[in-house]
Design an enzyme around this catalytic site. Structure first.
Site, PDB file in Angstrom:
ATOM      1  N   VAL A 236       0.838  -1.194   0.000  1.00 25.34           N
ATOM      2  CA  VAL A 236       0.000   0.000   0.000  1.00 25.34           C
ATOM      3  C   VAL A 236       0.875   1.248   0.000  1.00 25.34           C
ATOM      4  CG1 VAL A 236      -1.675   1.330   1.339  1.00 25.34           C
ATOM      5  CG2 VAL A 236      -1.951  -1.141   1.108  1.00 25.34           C
TER       6      VAL A 236
ATOM      7  N   GLU B  91      -1.496   6.750  -2.448  1.00 28.17           N
ATOM      8  CA  GLU B  91      -2.946   6.835  -2.588  1.00 28.17           C
ATOM      9  C   GLU B  91      -3.461   8.265  -2.440  1.00 28.17           C
ATOM     10  OE1 GLU B  91      -1.885   5.731   1.640  1.00 28.17           O
ATOM     11  OE2 GLU B  91      -1.422   4.963  -0.338  1.00 28.17           O
TER      12      GLU B  91
ATOM     13  N   ASN C 102       2.614   7.332   6.087  1.00 24.63           N
ATOM     14  CA  ASN C 102       1.887   7.718   4.874  1.00 24.63           C
ATOM     15  C   ASN C 102       0.773   8.713   5.193  1.00 24.63           C
ATOM     16  OD1 ASN C 102       3.486   6.113   3.339  1.00 24.63           O
ATOM     17  ND2 ASN C 102       1.844   4.859   2.489  1.00 24.63           N
TER      18      ASN C 102
ATOM     19  N   ASP D 166      -5.988  38.387 -31.651  1.00 21.32           N
ATOM     20  CA  ASP D 166      -6.693  39.403 -32.399  1.00 21.32           C
ATOM     21  C   ASP D 166      -6.190  40.770 -31.926  1.00 21.32           C
ATOM     22  OD1 ASP D 166      -8.539  40.567 -34.100  1.00 21.32           O
ATOM     23  OD2 ASP D 166     -10.094  40.638 -32.566  1.00 21.32           O
TER      24      ASP D 166
END
Length: 889
Positions: A265, A270, A684, A312
């Site tokens: 994991v 994630e 994490n 333009d």
């Protein structure tokens, strides 16, 4: 049915007055009864639905499996941590999706079309959502039909109905035809009564049967999705490898399975999709603040690759505040103030009547060129409203970009008179007579030469020139055998901020190209003032383009900076030629004729103030201030967005790579695992969220950002040293984490005078207390080193000491919160028991924080240039010698 009978039917059917429209009071009452004129959109998903969607992920399923295994092993602490990670990830994703949804809803309001309605006898612009049945609506070329409208009057009006029929060929409409919501007027003009609104319209009935379209993914998101799949495959291989190693080394199978799953994991960031989503959503909101509306999400990142901006002239490079400053009629040039309104009555009358602009509440509404002509008439004492009572318009040929003329027919007593206004070259070719001081006479060659000389003189002064002709005793609109009346030269000064924006574009490797329908001399004069072009050879006209084949144009396209007198098909050719050379091209436009080029460009940019609905619908970006300098800020923002997302990606990948290396090396060596499953998930949690998001919203150094050449749209995330960054910092994080881990058993072996061998390390790490302290060290250094790594990743080209630490308060919050949480899991008894950590002394904390700071110090070391330092020291020494030399003053 006669016209008058039709009006009576309109009054009866819709309870409205075609002459004055509804009153504001009546319109408000009907709006309360009928609701807003909007199509139904499915309600956005609820918070619960968004949270459930976050759980529908293969990695989350793996975490649930790890939680179940933890329960089986009676590792309830690990179970709680895993579930907490799942919960927090779900909450973060849910909140971020909610923010993105709010941003999109806000953009829908900003990009909603407007309608010109007649209420209380006065024309005004209102949001199309405020239209009600019975409103009298004015339609003209370029506008999007805001509701189902039954025509009351029509002047060659044609509509593009592909939104309903799929056919792009324009359809001509006549009274009492109905024109439908979301179709586009491409030719002519008309007026009608609102017959149906919202879901009662024809397109509303179709909308009931159409499901909401899938969310658009940007190319970057697609690349990240591919990266995620590749990492997921690596994660599975890693998981299987560790599990096989555990079996071969006769480790605890279930414990190693949880570790392998946790590491798998950890291998996949994630938090990355959530970070990218929120960064893009926030960037869209930020762009609104700099007057840029993003209609299509891929445009955000494509902006950073733009290498050519085709602009333009009128309203973008110039102020779009046209004023007539020179006139030419009857063979003489004048300034407007010196003209006699009686002697030059036909001149003033023609320019005022052959005009679609109008006044509402004292303010002009319409094309700036035409409102300038109304102002000219006002100075001569001619009000359009008064003139139209005497010279009622009865027929017309609307302007189009192919003819470059428009013609209107009016009653003049019992006779009819027509006026034609347009390009001097086009109109002069259709004249066989000329108005002189003695009346009308056949036009001679010397008359044409004098007119062309006046045109060139005005063009050299960068004036926009329009010509006027007339025809008396006509029976229907015609544009042949006309009588030439005169010219007007209008000034539209450059925007003061444009030269600086063009210069900054040049420094950023972005070319500025002017594409205009104006005369070549006028276009080049403005381009030279703005430093777009230096030589007349860099200017090419539409007629000259006609003589070039597509391959020839592509071969020479880089030699030109100004394209004058071009048609819509020329604009598309120019864009395609630029793209064929590999240039990511942005194109600006405001009219119906610009829509094909806006679609053909990589980035279509429409004008928000004066742009037509057709142009806005064809564009990817809308400038709400019609300002060229805004494009430069938008490109800068686009570059910054990509840089920030890249920084977040590299930070997450290098951090996770560090975790993998830390675990893998120790396990392969047969040593006890440096980290528990709960440690990996916790790290994490504190690093994959706030720090990554802080990098995603970081302020970039504008100078560094805009001095780089445009990046290739196909550039990899690992280009420009990205792969080195990932591998280097990943190995460094692993190195400091393992150093912390081994410092505990090595210290014990040293105290016992035991030789350091792999076997002795295995034995001493078999002691639960020593192993727990070693894992606490590794756990602490891993988490904090990744936080310091995030700080270093703010810029890989600039020292931290030259950056304002308070410019990114979210990074400060991430660092303080992350370290606080890391301290909590080693100092609070309840958490130490759950995470199986030990309390650390102040001395241990100082040593571990110093070790954790290595990635940040390495960042500074990689930027260190001894040569630059020696130059600075040498200059300082010379300055010191000069200041102390008594012979120097």
């Amino acid at each position: 049915m006669s016209y008058q009978n039709h009006l009576q039917e309109i009054r009866r059917k819709y309870q409205t007055d075609p002459e004055s429209g509804l009153t504001e009071e009546e319109a408000g009452r009907r709006k309360r009864e009928q609701g807003e004129n909007v199509l139904y959109h499915p309600k956005p998903p609820s918070a619960a639905a968004r949270f459930a969607a976050q759980l529908n992920d293969p990695l989350i399923f793996i975490l649930f499996a790890a939680a179940i295994i933890s329960v089986m092993l009676a590792e309830y602490g690990d179970t709680l941590i895993i579930l907490a990670v799942i919960l927090l990830n779900g909450l973060v994703g849910m909140i971020q999706e909610g923010k993105a949804q709010k941003s999109l809803e806000a953009l829908k309001k900003l990009t909603s079309p407007e309608a010109t309605v007649k209420r209380d006898g006065i024309y005004r612009k209102i949001p199309a959502a405020s239209l009600v049945v019975g409103d009298i609506v004015s339609l003209e070329a370029g506008c999007q039909v805001p509701a189902d409208i039954e025509l009351i009057s029509s002047s060659s009006i044609k509509l593009e109905e592909s939104a309903l029929t799929g056919e792009s060929v324009p359809v001509e409409k006549e009274v009492p035809d109905t024109v439908y919501m979301s179709t586009s007027v491409v030719y002519g003009r008309g007026e009608g009564v609102t017959a149906a609104t919202g879901m009662q319209t024809k397109i509303g009935s179709i909308a009931k049967m159409i499901a909401e379209p899938a969310r658009e993914m940007t190319p970057l998101q697609k690349r990240l999705e591919s990266l995620g799949k590749a990492l997921s495959i690596c994660a599975v291989i890693l998981c299987i490898s560790l599990f096989v190693i555990a079996i071969l080394q006769k480790r605890d199978i279930l414990e190693m399975l949880i570790t392998a799953i946790s590491l798998a994991v950890a291998a996949v960031p994630e938090g990355l999709p959530a970070v990218v989503t929120i960064v893009l959503a926030l960037s869209v909101s930020r762009m609104v603040k700099i007057n840029t509306i993003i209609r299509r999400l891929p445009a955000v990142e494509t902006l950073g690759s733009v290498g050519v901006v085709c602009s333009d002239k009128t309203g973008t490079l110039t102020q779009n505040q046209m004023t007539v400053v020179q006139c030419y009629t009857r063979g003489t040039a004048y300034v407007p103030e010196s003209m006699d309104p009686d002697r030059h009555h036909a001149f003033f009358e023609g320019f005022v009547l052959c005009n679609d602009a109008m006044y509402s509440n004292g303010r002009p509404i319409g094309d700036p060129t035409e409102t300038a002509l109304l102002d000219l008439g006002m100075k001569a004492g001619l009000r359009k409203e008064d003139l139209e009572e005497q010279r009622r318009r009865i027929d017309e040929i609307p302007f189009d970009s192919t003819r470059r003329m428009m013609t209107t027919v009016h009653w003049k007593g019992s006779r009819k008179i027509s006026y034609t206004k347009g390009s001097c070259e086009e109109l002069l070719a259709h004249c066989d007579r000329i108005l002189t001081s003695t009346g009308t006479e056949p036009i001679q060659a010397h008359d044409r030469d004098a007119i062309r000389a006046a045109l060139q003189a005005m063009s050299r002064d960068a004036l926009r020139v329009l010509a006027l002709a007339m025809s008396e005793d006509v029976s229907s609109p015609r544009e042949e055998n006309l009588t030439f009346v005169g010219l007007v030269g209008m000034s539209d000064p450059p925007r003061p901020e444009v030269p600086e924006a063009v210069r900054r574009f040049r420094e950023a490797g972005v070319r500025t190209v002017m594409i205009t329908g104006d005369h070549a001399d006028t276009a080049f004069s403005i381009a030279k003032q703005l430093s777009i072009a230096d030589s007349r050879t860099e200017c090419i006209t539409g007629q000259e383009l006609e003589n070039l084949t597509d391959p020839e144009l592509a071969q020479n396209i880089e030699n030109y900076r100004v394209f004058a007198r071009v048609s819509p098909i020329h604009k598309v050719r120019i864009v395609k030629a630029l793209r064929s050379k590999g240039c990511i091209t942005a194109m600006t436009g405001d009219g119906v004729n610009d829509a094909p080029a806006l679609r053909a460009a990589d980035i279509g940019i429409a004008m928000g103030k004066n742009g037509t609905d057709v142009a806005k619908n064809a564009a990817d970006i809308i400038l709400t201030d019609d300002n060229f300098a805004t494009i430069e800020r938008a490109i800068e923002e686009g570059r910054g967005i990509y840089e920030n997302i890249k920084k977040s990606v590299l930070f997450l990948l290098s951090s996770n790579f560090g975790e993998i290396i830390t675990m893998f090396l120790a396990v392969i060596a047969g040593l006890a695992s440096p980290l528990k499953a709960s440690h990996i998930l916790w790290v994490n949690l504190i690093t994959d969220s706030l720090p990554a998001l802080a990098l995603g919203v970081d302020e970039n150094d504008r100078r560094i950002l805009m001095e780089k050449p445009p990046r290739s749209a196909r550039e990899s995330l690992f280009a420009g040293g990205g792969l080195f960054c990932t591998l280097f910092y990943g190995c460094l994080i692993a190195a400091v984490s393992l150093t912390a881990y081994f410092s505990v058993p090595l210290s014990c072996l040293s105290q016992n005078n035991t030789p350091v061998t792999l076997e002795s390390l295995r034995i001493i790490l078999g002691d639960p207390q020593i192993l727990m302290r070693a894992q606490t060290y590794a756990f602490t250094v891993l988490g904090i080193s990744e936080l310091f790594h995030a700080i270093g990743m703010r810029s890989v080209e600039k020292s931290l000491f030259r950056m304002n630490p308070f410019s990114n308060p979210l990074m400060i919050l991430a660092l303080v919160l992350g370290i606080s949480l890391q301290v909590a899991v080693t100092e609070i008894p309840v958490l130490t028991a759950m995470f199986e950590t030990v309390q650390l002394s102040l001395g241990e904390w100082i040593g571990l924080i110093f070790l954790s700071a290595m990635p940040m110090l390495a960042h500074e070391f990689l930027l260190f240039d001894p040569g630059t330092l020696l130059q600075k020291l040498h200059k300082r020494q010379r300055h010191k010698q000069k200041s102390t030399d008594p012979g120097k003053v």
